[in-house]
Design an enzyme around this catalytic site. Structure first.
Site, short mmCIF file in Angstrom:
data_model
loop_
_atom_site.label_atom_id
_atom_site.label_comp_id
_atom_site.label_asym_id
_atom_site.label_seq_id
_atom_site.Cartn_x
_atom_site.Cartn_y
_atom_site.Cartn_z
N GLU A 441 -6.68 -24.36 83.58
CA GLU A 441 -6.07 -24.37 82.24
C GLU A 441 -5.49 -23.01 81.88
OE1 GLU A 441 -8.58 -27.95 80.15
OE2 GLU A 441 -9.54 -25.99 80.28
N GLU A 517 -11.03 -33.41 86.78
CA GLU A 517 -11.99 -33.73 85.73
C GLU A 517 -11.74 -35.17 85.29
OE1 GLU A 517 -11.92 -30.90 82.49
OE2 GLU A 517 -11.80 -29.19 83.86
#
Length: 1004
Positions: A441, A517
């Site tokens: 991220e 994820e």
């Protein structure tokens, strides 16, 4: 070398400065300026592999002296580095996170920076921890030695005997300093100043607690003059021929050296740098983690290694190990301890990895930094596929549209490349590492591309992973977070929407796909795992995924009155925080399994066992990639009324990987008049490094003899007085038509329930949902938590059996809402038992704020004026199950103390439902309440829904002396809406008719 003053600028130098140059008179200004530097740390040696060497080592872990200052400007500058002027110092263990020892407090944010975003500047409120240790160095550390720090959060400055060695940047990355000529034989003083925040904090914005300190090992290591600085193992495997290819590089000072490589088991001795082909080796995989002990030696030093021969290729959009497409059954793993913070003792680390193996997990993503260096050795030995992630996350820049993002800012390139180098060099020799990940991220940008280029040049044997750029220009696998099942199916088929750039689109379609994820495991859940796993197994392009996440990051705090509970964000006075979003995991902070882990174990089980309905046999599908079924034995048991009435072992021929076989069961298995359950289990035949003999890997079941529940003959009539009505063993109020007593048990309430106290998933915004409000808000806006009943009528009606039925007709609705529910309660009795038929009919248009209202449940809330000590039931268990969870539950007879039915999530919420229940018994103040019906969900608690809804932590819940029972005909799924997709359509609960019956009986 003589000991020098820690002062960095001499008085003489200062006096020579031109008067025209302004003097900075701010106290501590130099330290502030250095903390705001975007450069890598200075003074450290080049990064290298973490090596097990026979050269002398001295652990400097233990009790140090420590002092905390509120900021760099107020932190004393001189003297203390030599052990002088130690006022305010006290003892602190190292490794440690100092807030876990009473110095300051933990703070949690997910994406937000806990300070103003003005890179590279640091906040004024920047705690400074000074660490000091006096240690003894023997003659074995001379003439050359180094100091190694495996982790300092976030920035450290190091002095030895008053000489500044350098600085560290990269909290989860190792730094080594040459102390030759500075270390003295005998007593030495090591000083480390640690700042909680530095410019490096802008690239360490991982979703976790902010916990500063020297949190990993500190070691003094002797460096022989003719020693080995670094080793790079290349151990390839040719799946077609079974040939192994070995080349081991050894170097000193960055240059190749003469060293001897020995692999005794292979009767192999060769020079470092020489390639050798072995006609046959046993390859390494997570299923069969075959390792060969090896050494690399010079006359002065021997380094021990564990070699794993394996290959990684990407072919036909598939990720392959040793020539075979593998499936990742993975978890994301942070490093956290509920009492120690970032420090995880080795025995805890080892125990949790064994727990993963016991639950069929074969892969780990090290979110979002390299783990403790000893972790990888355990992963090699136990067998895990590891995606090793660089210590990089810049998520906090997203809120400003990624303005000033270090990932694309040239001035940060050296720092980010340094982080990637330190990541790769330390762990490059581990067979378990199958991919390097650039970070997490962190947006997109030139520096990520540079990190990828360097890594490919240094280690072309492993693919590159990074999720943040979906066009995937500088990676080798296509990675996403929380893509829903429908989108995952398109990707698996290669039919996802194209990229605008045809060249990039074609490149990405040739890549395998991984969900780095998915199925966010926060609170009650996660739901929808089965549907993902079916896609992974159906489409070879899909590599599988990594559950977010393995471990809840709760911090253990004392509970008033005794014991402890888990605290989360906001519990330590943080100015900004992200609440309990830090407590998401398949295990709690003490590594105790949550129901989600028990379900995940079965969802991803590499063996599938399907038992024939006639009990004639069962089918075994072996989903392993490399292992046949020879390590397992297959056992069966037959249970009736909670007792095992038959059992044994069945011989199963070896089933090859990705193959199936059908096996007969012994003829004439017992037949009973009532329900009986046949279970076939696959268990370990022999103990392994991670589980003992008999450990269960997989199971299947078949149930016979289950009949519909017999309703009591409706022979009793209704007796009426001025105040009450009587029917069989029950007493009813004439005002409400609802029971006040059943047998000897007082009833406080009975009525329809359509709501439950929101789960963490209900409090999240469903990704891709049309309604932007969290489900909990939708329910509250629709009034589901504040329904009121209006009595429409009470009547007694004759039955065909000569008795009467008592019918109570009601309407249920909420203030300010036109929609509602008509609910009829019909009671009959044979004198001992009561049958309650509940008929539910929605009335009006259940639309609120422009969206159709979904219900949480359709069921009865029965509140008894007495406490319950234990519950027994026949149905699914032993743990909870909701419509899209409970895959790990099995059918059987279970009994449990009331306190064990609830799931102690860090934030209290709806939990504890047992699904598929056909009969149950509750002990209530000396009597037993029997409940039977067509399969229903049973939930029993000692506190109300209102109390559960208002509680924020476990100590907020206390038994109030009543028993709250929920008998649900239907329930909504739980999904993963806390972060990701919501509930799949088959598990949604739209307003609908319902008609269900339960039978109640009280026994003394």
């Amino acid at each position: 070398m003589p000991v020098q003053s820690p002062t960095t600028v001499s008085n003489a130098a200062a006096s020579d400065a031109s008067d025209s140059v302004p003097r900075n008179l701010e106290l501590g200004a130099g330290g502030v300026l250095e903390l705001s530097s975007v450069a890598p740390g200075r003074g450290a040696l080049a990064p290298r592999a973490y090596l097990a060497s026979d050269a002398p080592r001295l652990s400097l872990n233990g009790d140090w002296q420590f002092r905390l200052s509120p900021g760099i400007r107020s932190a004393p500058a001189e003297g203390w580095q030599l052990g002088q002027d130690l006022d305010g110092f006290e003892t602190l263990p190292v490794p440690s996170s100092w807030p876990m020892h009473g110095h300051g407090a933990p703070a949690y944010t997910n994406i937000q920076f806990p300070f103003a975003v003005e890179p590279p500047h640091v906040p004024e409120a920047n705690p400074i921890g000074d660490h000091l240790l006096t240690f003894h160095a023997g003659p074995e550390f001379f003439p050359n030695a180094l100091l190694r720090f495996d982790g300092i959060d976030s920035a450290g400055t190091v002095w030895l005997n008053g000489v500044e060695l350098g600085t560290t940047r990269g909290s989860r990355l190792a730094h080594e300093f040459d102390v030759s000529g500075i270390l003295t034989e005998g007593s030495n003083t090591l000083a480390v100043r640690v700042a909680q925040f530095s410019a490096a904090s802008y690239v360490e914005d991982q979703d976790m607690w902010w916990l500063p300190g020297i949190f990993r090992d500190v070691t003094l290591q002797a460096r022989p003059a003719d020693g080995i600085d670094d080793v790079f193992v290349h151990a390839d495997y040719d799946a077609g021929t079974g040939e192994g290819v070995l080349r081991v590089e050894a170097s000193r000072g960055g240059k190749a050296i003469d060293a001897v490589v020995r692999v005794p088991e292979l009767d192999l001795e060769l020079k470092a740098g020489q390639e050798h082909r072995l006609p046959s080796v046993a390859p390494w995989s997570a299923e069969e983690p075959r390792l060969y002990e090896a050494t690399v030696s010079t006359p002065a030093e021997t380094v021990s290694l564990q070699l794993g021969f394996r290959s990684i290729t990407i072919e036909d959009s598939q990720f392959k190990v040793n020539g075979r497409r593998i499936l990742l059954r993975g978890v994301n793993r942070h490093e956290h301890h509920p009492r120690l913070g970032r420090v995880v003792p080795q025995e805890v680390m080892e125990a949790e990895l064994k727990l993963m193996k016991q639950h069929n997990i074969n892969a780990i993503r090290t979110s979002h930094y390299p783990p403790h260096p000893k972790f990888l050795a355990l992963a090699d030995q136990l067998g895990f596929y590891v995606v090793l992630e660089c210590d990089l996350e810049t998520h906090g820049f997203e809120s400003a549209g990624w303005a000033q993002n270090p990932s694309d800012d040239p001035q940060w390139e050296d720092a980010l490349l340094d982080r990637m180098r330190r990541t790769v060099e330390r762990d490059k020799n581990h067979a378990a590492v199958v991919m390097w990940s650039l970070g997490n991220e962190s947006g997109t940008g030139r520096n990520l591309a540079a990190m990828s280029r360097w890594t490919k040049d240094r280690d072309p044997s492993r693919p590159i992973h990074y999720e943040g750029d979906w066009s995937s220009p500088y990676v080798d696998v296509y990675s996403r977070m929380y893509a829903n099942q429908a989108e995952t199916a398109l990707i698996g088929q290669g039919t996802e929407p194209p990229l605008d750039d045809p060249e990039l689109d074609a490149r990405r379609r040739a890549m395998p796909f991984v969900l780095c994820e998915y199925v966010h495991a926060m609170g009650n859940g996660p739901g929808g795992m089965t549907e993902y796993q079916e896609l992974f197994e159906r489409h070879p392009r899909l590599m599988g995924g990594f559950v977010w996440e393995w471990l809840e990051h709760g911090i253990a705090v004392p509970t008033p009155g005794g014991g402890e509970h888990f605290a989360y964000g906001g519990d330590f006075g943080e100015e900004i925080h992200d609440g309990n979003f830090v407590t998401d995991g398949l295990v709690d902070a003490n590594r105790q399994p949550r129901p989600g882990l028990l379900d995940f174990k079965r969802v991803v089980a590499p063996l599938r066992i399907q038992v024939a309905g006639d009990w004639s046999g069962f089918t075994v599908h072996n989903g392993h990639d490399f292992t046949d079924t020879s390590p397992f034995s297959f056992q069966y048991t037959v249970e009736a009324d909670g007792d095992t009435i038959d059992g044994g072992t069945v011989e199963v021929p070896r089933v090859a990987p990705q193959s199936a076989a059908t096996v007969a069961l012994p003829a004439g298995l017992p037949h009973t008049d009532g329900p009986a359950v046949l279970t076939v289990s696959a268990v370990l035949t022999a103990a392994t490094s991670w589980a003992g003999t008999g450990h269960e890997i997989a199971w299947g079941q078949s149930v016979r003899g289950v009949a519909r529940v017999e309703e009591p003959r409706a022979a009793e009539s209704v007796a009426a007085t001025d105040d009450e009505l009587r029917l069989g063993p029950a007493v009813f109020s004439r005002l409400t038509g609802m029971p006040t007593r059943i047998g000897g048990i007082s009833v406080a309430k009975l009525g329809l329930s359509l709501w439950w106290p929101p789960t963490d998933n209900d409090l999240g915004r469903e990704w891709g949902g049309a309604d932007l409000r969290p489900l909990a808000t939708q329910w509250k806006d629709a009034g589901l938590d504040r329904l009121h009943t209006r009595l429409l009528g009470i009547s007694a009606e004759r039955t065909d059996d000569g008795g009467e039925r008592l019918v109570t007709r009601t309407r249920v609705g909420a203030a300010d809402k036109q929609f509602g529910v008509l609910v009829d309660y019909t009671w009959t009795s044979d004198g001992e038992s009561l049958a309650l038929r509940t008929q539910v009919r929605p009335q009006g248009s259940w639309v609120n704020a422009g969206f159709e209202v979904e219900w949480a449940r359709i069921g009865l809330e029965l509140v008894l004026d007495g406490g319950t000590s234990a519950v027994s039931w026949f149905g699914q268990g032993p743990h909870q199950a909701y419509p899209d969870t409970g895959q790990g539950t099995r059918t059987g007879w279970f009994s449990m103390p009331l306190g064990d039915l609830d799931v102690e999530y860090a934030r209290p919420q709806e939990s504890g439902a047992r699904a598929g229940v056909r009969s149950a018994a509750l002990e209530v103040d000396g009597a037993t309440l029997d409940i039977a019906g067509e399969p229903f969900a049973l939930t029993v608690r000692p506190y109300s829904q209102a109390a559960l809804n208002e509680a924020t932590h476990r100590p907020d819940l206390a038994a109030d002396g009543r028993t709250y029972i929920y008998l649900d005909n239907a329930m909504r799924g739980v999904g993963t809406g806390a972060c990701g997709p919501g509930v799949l359509d088959p598990y949604r609960l739209q307003p609908r008719d319902a008609d269900f019956t339960v039978v109640l009986r009280v026994r003394p």
